[in-house]
Design a protein around this motif. Structure first.
Motif, PDB file in Angstrom:
ATOM      1  N   VAL A  18       0.762  -1.215  -0.072  1.00 59.56           N
ATOM      2  CA  VAL A  18      -0.179   0.049   0.104  1.00 59.56           C
ATOM      3  C   VAL A  18       0.866   1.162   0.055  1.00 59.56           C
ATOM      4  O   VAL A  18       0.604   2.290  -0.528  1.00 59.56           O
ATOM      5  N   LEU A  19       2.064   1.291   0.617  1.00 60.77           N
ATOM      6  CA  LEU A  19       2.821   2.337   0.762  1.00 60.77           C
ATOM      7  C   LEU A  19       3.650   2.366  -0.443  1.00 60.77           C
ATOM      8  O   LEU A  19       4.762   3.442  -0.339  1.00 60.77           O
ATOM      9  N   ASP A  20       3.482   1.423  -1.364  1.00 65.18           N
ATOM     10  CA  ASP A  20       4.440   1.675  -2.631  1.00 65.18           C
ATOM     11  C   ASP A  20       6.068   1.329  -2.222  1.00 65.18           C
ATOM     12  O   ASP A  20       6.910   1.807  -2.826  1.00 65.18           O
ATOM     13  N   LYS A  21       5.975   0.351  -1.078  1.00 64.42           N
ATOM     14  CA  LYS A  21       7.580   0.026  -0.918  1.00 64.42           C
ATOM     15  C   LYS A  21       7.932  -1.325  -1.237  1.00 64.42           C
ATOM     16  O   LYS A  21       7.245  -1.957  -1.777  1.00 64.42           O
ATOM     17  N   PRO A  22       9.343  -1.510  -1.529  1.00 62.07           N
ATOM     18  CA  PRO A  22       9.630  -2.660  -2.138  1.00 62.07           C
ATOM     19  C   PRO A  22       9.045  -3.924  -1.169  1.00 62.07           C
ATOM     20  O   PRO A  22       9.028  -3.927   0.097  1.00 62.07           O
ATOM     21  N   LEU A  23       8.741  -4.845  -1.818  1.00 58.53           N
ATOM     22  CA  LEU A  23       8.298  -6.085  -1.354  1.00 58.53           C
ATOM     23  C   LEU A  23       9.366  -7.305  -1.129  1.00 58.53           C
ATOM     24  O   LEU A  23       9.062  -8.447  -0.647  1.00 58.53           O
ATOM     25  N   THR A  24      10.561  -7.049  -1.739  1.00 56.21           N
ATOM     26  CA  THR A  24      11.836  -7.818  -1.304  1.00 56.21           C
ATOM     27  C   THR A  24      12.891  -7.087  -0.928  1.00 56.21           C
ATOM     28  O   THR A  24      12.993  -5.819  -1.111  1.00 56.21           O
ATOM     29  N   GLY A  25      13.691  -8.167  -0.534  1.00 54.15           N
ATOM     30  CA  GLY A  25      15.380  -7.446   0.069  1.00 54.15           C
ATOM     31  C   GLY A  25      15.204  -7.346   1.438  1.00 54.15           C
ATOM     32  O   GLY A  25      14.316  -7.538   2.143  1.00 54.15           O
ATOM     33  N   ALA A  26      16.601  -7.319   1.909  1.00 56.61           N
ATOM     34  CA  ALA A  26      16.637  -7.207   3.493  1.00 56.61           C
ATOM     35  C   ALA A  26      15.818  -6.098   4.183  1.00 56.61           C
ATOM     36  O   ALA A  26      15.364  -6.432   4.982  1.00 56.61           O
ATOM     37  N   GLU A  27      15.693  -4.993   3.307  1.00 59.68           N
ATOM     38  CA  GLU A  27      15.072  -3.923   4.260  1.00 59.68           C
ATOM     39  C   GLU A  27      13.572  -4.321   4.455  1.00 59.68           C
ATOM     40  O   GLU A  27      12.809  -3.955   5.446  1.00 59.68           O
ATOM     41  N   ALA A  28      12.947  -4.917   3.232  1.00 60.94           N
ATOM     42  CA  ALA A  28      11.512  -5.339   3.297  1.00 60.94           C
ATOM     43  C   ALA A  28      11.309  -6.534   4.335  1.00 60.94           C
ATOM     44  O   ALA A  28      10.443  -6.526   5.436  1.00 60.94           O
ATOM     45  N   GLN A  29      12.284  -7.272   4.507  1.00 65.34           N
ATOM     46  CA  GLN A  29      12.467  -8.280   5.348  1.00 65.34           C
ATOM     47  C   GLN A  29      12.252  -7.704   6.992  1.00 65.34           C
ATOM     48  O   GLN A  29      11.461  -8.219   7.937  1.00 65.34           O
ATOM     49  N   ARG A  30      13.139  -6.802   7.296  1.00 65.87           N
ATOM     50  CA  ARG A  30      13.273  -6.226   8.525  1.00 65.87           C
ATOM     51  C   ARG A  30      11.964  -5.469   8.846  1.00 65.87           C
ATOM     52  O   ARG A  30      11.384  -5.606   9.928  1.00 65.87           O
ATOM     53  N   THR A  31      11.321  -4.429   7.826  1.00 71.59           N
ATOM     54  CA  THR A  31      10.203  -3.665   8.127  1.00 71.59           C
ATOM     55  C   THR A  31       8.998  -4.701   8.489  1.00 71.59           C
ATOM     56  O   THR A  31       8.137  -4.358   9.196  1.00 71.59           O
ATOM     57  N   VAL A  32       8.821  -5.663   7.820  1.00 68.15           N
ATOM     58  CA  VAL A  32       7.905  -6.864   7.886  1.00 68.15           C
ATOM     59  C   VAL A  32       7.691  -7.187   9.424  1.00 68.15           C
ATOM     60  O   VAL A  32       6.503  -7.051  10.061  1.00 68.15           O
ATOM     61  N   LEU A  33       8.970  -7.463   9.874  1.00 68.08           N
ATOM     62  CA  LEU A  33       8.983  -8.171  11.242  1.00 68.08           C
ATOM     63  C   LEU A  33       8.985  -6.992  12.345  1.00 68.08           C
ATOM     64  O   LEU A  33       8.097  -7.264  13.465  1.00 68.08           O
ATOM     65  N   CYS A  34       9.350  -5.745  11.944  1.00 67.42           N
ATOM     66  CA  CYS A  34       8.877  -4.650  12.853  1.00 67.42           C
ATOM     67  C   CYS A  34       7.717  -4.239  12.976  1.00 67.42           C
ATOM     68  O   CYS A  34       6.872  -4.206  14.013  1.00 67.42           O
ATOM     69  N   VAL A  35       6.758  -4.274  11.768  1.00 68.74           N
ATOM     70  CA  VAL A  35       5.553  -4.038  11.677  1.00 68.74           C
ATOM     71  C   VAL A  35       4.729  -5.008  12.578  1.00 68.74           C
ATOM     72  O   VAL A  35       3.735  -4.929  13.350  1.00 68.74           O
ATOM     73  N   SER A  36       5.054  -6.223  12.538  1.00 69.06           N
ATOM     74  CA  SER A  36       4.338  -7.348  13.177  1.00 69.06           C
ATOM     75  C   SER A  36       4.742  -7.252  14.686  1.00 69.06           C
ATOM     76  O   SER A  36       3.623  -7.414  15.677  1.00 69.06           O
ATOM     77  N   GLY A  37       5.892  -6.720  15.162  1.00 67.01           N
ATOM     78  CA  GLY A  37       6.362  -6.494  16.493  1.00 67.01           C
ATOM     79  C   GLY A  37       5.591  -5.385  16.952  1.00 67.01           C
ATOM     80  O   GLY A  37       4.886  -5.233  18.240  1.00 67.01           O
TER      81      GLY A  37
END
Length: 465
Positions: A378-397
């Motif tokens: 939704v935020l037009d951010k990359p869905l792949t890569g290390a930054e996406a992986q960290r952000t997904v976990l951060c949002v879940s946290g």
């Protein structure tokens, strides 16, 4: 008063590990490595250890102790304004708890008092360990790094005594020096030492990051029973509290550990607030958990998107019978589907197995991470890569933090032990961290650290703008 890493019998250790090994799901489990440096290992002299048998366990313990001493000899002045490190005046004790006639260490009445334990006793200024049914089990099941972590924690209590946190001070002001705070600080000191080893600064030990995961799994085993109040006498913390303290020391150093107080440390451990929650161990049945998760996650993500000027599409949650394959890579039992902006969830198999074996917040952590991928889209951010992986976990946290701090009668919230379940699934499996290509951070340590960012500091820490 004895300060221990936490007490658990070898029987319990074996039972828990064997139980955990029956989880029939695929993830990315990591093996336990060695910490003794083969390039710098002569015949280790264990004669400085009282009651030693000179065996392999005491050689490992003695090697750890020597490097921990060196760490504090060098690091104590920098941590405590130039003060010098004082070696333990009472020394170290190895205890054969399998022998009823074995001599007991100071601060105990008999050798069996040490069974399943390692401890620091401030009145005698000694560290003792069970060489028969604790350290060998830790080494076998979790690797040598687990032994290193336990003994570094006990040295952390010796550091506290030298820094002026005495038994008298704790007794006179228990609200200022609760046990859980002192245990958290010792975990933090252990983390700072382990980082020193990991950075290649130890003479006799070494550590690769992959070996940290099984050591942290051992720390999870030594957490307080679910539902223990953080104010309870002898409380050490839940798994999230303990791993968080360790990671703080690992990432930020001993100086930060020395500054931990009740004013700046927040603990997640808490007791049950209802008999019903206690009766179920804080766990909902799978179908009921998913039923409550879906609308709640949508409301949370919609609020986050609104604040950033975007519209949340309320993705449809499709329940499927086989592993989702709606993106380029394998996201695991739950997947965000980029093409049609839906979420596919396998209702039987991997996800339900984890729900049963670990708990409902294993499910909550995995499912919320896929909604987090949707938020990135939704935020037009990359869905792949290390930054996406960290952000997904951060949002879940961050979603976990939102639930933990939510107030109101009858609202959907976290139960005691839920964050421990998140830690367990993050250490053992990489599903919550996977991007749409199926890639994820290699170690559970990294996954927990990213999740903690959101769980401690909230959504604003996830860099979504």
């Amino acid at each position: 008063m004895i300060r221990s890493f936490g007490v658990v019998s070898a029987v319990l250790v074996s039972a828990v590990v064997l139980s955990a090994c029956t989880v029939s799901v695929q993830g990315t489990p990591l093996g336990a490595g060695r910490v003794l440096n083969p390039d710098n290992q002569e015949d280790i002299d264990t004669s400085f250890i009282n009651n030693t048998d000179g065996g392999e366990i005491d050689k490992l313990a003695g090697t750890v102790v020597k490097d921990v001493e060196k760490f504090w000899e060098d690091g104590y002045p920098a941590t405590f304004d130039g003060k010098r490190w004082e070696p333990l005046r009472g020394g170290y004790y190895s205890v054969d708890t399998s022998d009823k006639a074995a001599p007991p260490p100071p601060c105990t009445d008999q050798a069996s008092d040490v069974e399943g334990n390692a401890f620091y006793c401030p009145s005698a200024d000694v560290i003792a360990w069970d060489r028969a049914s604790l350290l060998p089990v830790l080494k076998e099941k979790f690797g040598e790094a687990a032994v290193m972590l336990v003994l570094a924690h006990e040295m952390g209590h010796a550091v506290q005594r030298r820094a002026g946190i005495t038994q008298q001070k704790q007794r006179s002001d228990p609200q200022r020096y609760p046990t859980i705070l002192l245990e958290s600080q010792a975990d933090c000191y252990a983390g700072s030492f382990v980082r020193w080893v990991s950075d290649g600064k130890a003479a006799n030990l070494r550590l690769d990051r992959e070996s940290l995961d099984p050591a942290l799994e051992a720390m999870v085993l030594f957490k307080d029973p679910v539902g223990t109040e953080q104010t309870a006498e002898g409380a050490h913390g839940d798994a999230f509290d303990r791993v968080s303290a360790f990671q703080d020391g690992f990432e930020k150093g001993a100086k930060l550990c020395s500054e931990i107080t009740v004013d700046n440390r927040v603990f997640t451990q808490r007791g049950f607030i209802s008999r019903q929650d206690e009766a179920t161990g804080g766990n909902l049945p799978f179908d009921q958990a998913v039923q409550q998760l879906e609308p709640d996650l949508n409301a949370f993500m919609k609020s986050a998107a609104d604040k950033l000027g975007k519209q949340w599409p309320t993705p449809k949650l499709d329940k499927v019978t086989s592993a989702p394959r709606c993106s380029k890579g394998d996201q695991g039992p739950v997947a965000y589907c980029p093409d049609d902006k839906t979420i596919d969830m396998q209702t039987k198999g991997k996800l339900t197995d984890l729900h049963t074996k670990i708990g409902d917040w294993a499910t909550g952590t995995i499912v919320s991470s896929r909604y987090a991928v949707g938020l990135l889209a939704v935020l037009d951010k990359p869905l792949t890569g290390a930054e996406a992986q960290r952000t997904v976990l951060c949002v879940s946290g961050a979603y976990s933090k939102f639930l933990l701090t939510r107030e109101g009668n009858g609202v959907f919230t976290l139960s005691p032990g839920d964050l421990d379940e998140a830690v367990q699934v993050l250490l053992g499996y990489d599903y919550p961290a996977r991007d749409v290509d199926g890639k994820a951070p290699a170690t559970g340590f990294e996954r927990v650290a990213a999740f903690r960012t959101g769980a401690v500091d909230g959504l604003n820490a996830c860099d979504l703008r």
